[in-house]
Design a protein around this motif. Structure first.
Motif, PDB file in Angstrom:
ATOM      1  N   LYS A  77       1.067  -1.204  -0.090  1.00  0.00           N
ATOM      2  CA  LYS A  77       0.186   0.042   0.176  1.00  0.00           C
ATOM      3  C   LYS A  77       0.915   1.581  -0.071  1.00  0.00           C
ATOM      4  O   LYS A  77       0.308   2.022  -0.122  1.00  0.00           O
ATOM      5  N   LYS A  78       1.990   1.364   0.008  1.00  0.00           N
ATOM      6  CA  LYS A  78       3.490   2.227   0.331  1.00  0.00           C
ATOM      7  C   LYS A  78       3.567   2.903  -0.847  1.00  0.00           C
ATOM      8  O   LYS A  78       3.567   3.712  -1.070  1.00  0.00           O
ATOM      9  N   SER A  81      -2.236   2.172  -4.552  1.00  0.00           N
ATOM     10  CA  SER A  81      -3.095   2.341  -4.334  1.00  0.00           C
ATOM     11  C   SER A  81      -4.635   1.399  -4.619  1.00  0.00           C
ATOM     12  O   SER A  81      -5.765   1.780  -4.369  1.00  0.00           O
ATOM     13  N   SER A  83      -5.766  -1.952  -3.526  1.00  0.00           N
ATOM     14  CA  SER A  83      -6.690  -2.178  -2.661  1.00  0.00           C
ATOM     15  C   SER A  83      -7.472  -1.116  -1.637  1.00  0.00           C
ATOM     16  O   SER A  83      -7.865  -1.394  -0.983  1.00  0.00           O
ATOM     17  N   GLU A  84      -7.052   0.022  -1.282  1.00  0.00           N
ATOM     18  CA  GLU A  84      -7.216   1.326  -1.067  1.00  0.00           C
ATOM     19  C   GLU A  84      -9.023   1.395  -1.694  1.00  0.00           C
ATOM     20  O   GLU A  84      -9.479   2.222  -1.234  1.00  0.00           O
ATOM     21  N   GLN A  85      -9.092   1.048  -2.716  1.00  0.00           N
ATOM     22  CA  GLN A  85     -10.318   1.609  -3.519  1.00  0.00           C
ATOM     23  C   GLN A  85     -11.093   0.255  -3.744  1.00  0.00           C
ATOM     24  O   GLN A  85     -12.974   1.045  -3.976  1.00  0.00           O
TER      25      GLN A  85
END
Length: 196
Positions: A77-78, A81, A83-85
C-alpha cells in the motif's frame, strides 16, 4: 529514402483495460468471444463484463481475472493504491479491474517497453505471464535483458519488466503472488528483491 529519417512503428496495445495504464499484464491468449478476438486497440471493460467473460469463456478466464485482482490487492500500500479502492480483492475485480480510470491493462499483443510509458509521472510496470510466452516474445524481437531468478521469475529493472508464472492458481499460488508483489514494489525503486 534514408534510414536516418525512418522511425520504428509504434506498437499500440491491444487488449482490455484503461488507456492510461501504469500496470500492464501481457498474456498470450484472449477470450474466445468475437468481440474480443477482433480487438484493434485497448478497450476498457464495463461493470459486469469480467463476470460475463468468465461465464462465457470458462474457468480459465475466471482464474486470470481472480489472480490479477489478488495480485493488485497484495501489493504494498506504500507504493500502490489498488487495495484502497475496495474492501476485498473480489470487490476490486468486479468494480475496477480493467475499467476506465483503473490504471490496469491486460494486453494481448507484444509489449513495446520503451514506448509504453503512458504517464511520465508514474513508472509503467510490465508483467509477462509465463516463461514460454516471454521466451517467444524475446525470440520475436522484444528487447529486454532479463535476469532469471529461477525457472519461473525474471526481472529487467531498466524496462520495468517482470516475467512470472501464468495467472492460474496452480501456477501462481498465493505464496508466489506475495513473492511477485514484493518484486514489483522493488522494481518501482529500481531494485531486484526476491523472497525466495
Amino acid at each position: 529514402m534514408s534510414n536516418e529519417h525512418m522511425t520504428m512503428p509504434v506498437i499500440k496495445p491491444i487488449g482490455l483495460g484503461d488507456g492510461q495504464f501504469s500496470f500492464a499484464v501481457y498474456i498470450a491468449n484472449q477470450p474466445n468471444l468475437p468481440e474480443y478476438q477482433s480487438l484493434s486497440r485497448l478497450t476498457a471493460l464495463t461493470k459486469g463484463e469480467i463476470a460475463n467473460i468468465g461465464q462465457a469463456c470458462g474457468n480459465g478466464w475466471r482464474k486470470v481475472f481472480n489472480v490479477y485482482a489478488k495480485l493488485l490487492y497484495a501489493l504494498d500500500k506504500k507504493y500502490f493504491s489498488f487495495s484502497e479502492q475496495a474492501s476485498t480483492w473480489q470487490e476490486y475485480r468486479d468494480l475496477y479491474l480493467l475499467q476506465q480510470g483503473s490504471g490496469t491493462a491486460l494486453i494481448f499483443n507484444p509489449p513495446n517497453v520503451t514506448l509504453f510509458s503512458n504517464n511520465l509521472d508514474i513508472r509503467t510496470l510490465h508483467i509477462i505471464c509465463g516463461r514460454t510466452y516471454a521466451k517467444q516474445l524475446i525470440s520475436d524481437g522484444l528487447d529486454v535483458q532479463l535476469i532469471w531468478l529461477d525457472d519461473e521469475f525474471a526481472v529487467d529493472v531498466a524496462h520495468n519488466v517482470v516475467v512470472c508464472p501464468y495467472f492460474d492458481y496452480r501456477q501462481l499460488s498465493n505464496h508466489k503472488i506475495q513473492r511477485l508483489s514484493v518484486m514489483l514494489s522493488a522494481l518501482l525503486l529500481g531494485e531486484i528483491v526476491d523472497l525466495n
